[in-house]
Design an enzyme around this catalytic site. Sequence first.
Site, PDB file in Angstrom:
ATOM      1  N   ASN A  94      14.660  -9.386   3.853  1.00 56.15           N
ATOM      2  CA  ASN A  94      13.302  -8.876   4.018  1.00 56.15           C
ATOM      3  C   ASN A  94      12.606  -9.451   5.241  1.00 56.15           C
ATOM      4  OD1 ASN A  94      12.301  -7.058   1.648  1.00 56.15           O
ATOM      5  ND2 ASN A  94      13.665  -8.561   0.732  1.00 56.15           N
ATOM      6  N   GLU A 125      16.981  -3.142  -2.279  1.00 53.69           N
ATOM      7  CA  GLU A 125      16.202  -2.517  -3.355  1.00 53.69           C
ATOM      8  C   GLU A 125      15.749  -1.106  -3.014  1.00 53.69           C
ATOM      9  OE1 GLU A 125      12.514  -3.413  -6.401  1.00 53.69           O
ATOM     10  OE2 GLU A 125      13.554  -5.043  -5.389  1.00 53.69           O
TER      11      GLU A 125
END
Length: 284
Positions: free
Chosen positions: A116, A82
């Site tokens: 992440n 992202e």
Amino acid sequence: MLDRGKLGRGLDSLLGNIVEAEASSGTLQIDPGSVQPNPHQPRRDFAPEAISSLMESIREHGILQPILVRPVKDGYQLVAGERRWRAARELGLSSIPAIVKETTPKQSLGIALVENLQREDLNPIEKARAFWELIEVFGLTQETVGKYVGMDRSSVANFLRLLELAIEVQEHVSRGTISSGHARALLAARDEAVQKKLCQRILDEGLTVRQVEVLASSVKRNTQRSRQNGKNNNHYNTRELEDKLSLALGTKVQIHHSGGKGKIVIHFNGNPQFEDLRAKLCRG
């Protein structure tokens, strides 16, 4: 600290080896405007300075690692990458390298969590949310999550408990304005209003973790006593007054009274705390 090797190998079994498979897939150039963000992205905060730094790197070197997307109606949905996608949009790039992979929403979530959790800069609340989703979506136990991310079960449990804090307090943990140690100490005060009040005192007065532990434990203990004792004595709630005095003075306070007489005991630990109490009590 998360064990990156264990994380990749462990979740890979849940995702049907899709993490490894993406490395062998071909790369396409797609329009960043055709990509939708991942609604299950564990990261909630994207520091502007980090995006700016990435933009400078892209200007100089280009995008070295493709993003991962899955096809959806009217375009693609982001699975991983992202920050690269955000930076590309900010730069106004007309195309971005991407790997297009057919994945289920569940697999998409898993890959986003893998990416992440492997990063060092997730804040404690983001890690807690990621662990919570692994448990809720994949049906894992705390012990299994711990095995996959290289932590013991109690460490995973400590992260998850942070989600029991008032939302306002969680935001301070996310921003780093209070530490994880302070946050865990606040958990002893189950009342959200007390948590927020103590949190503000941490910000205003720089309370140590130990001071917060004493205050929060005192509030919890007095609340339990109050429930056990039932009705108030002499038309006021002694335990509630103890709580208020403890919060006001920053230390444990006890009130003992009988037959219209009694005493107030104020605890202190060391000369610095004594001087602080003296200044508060002698103010004006």
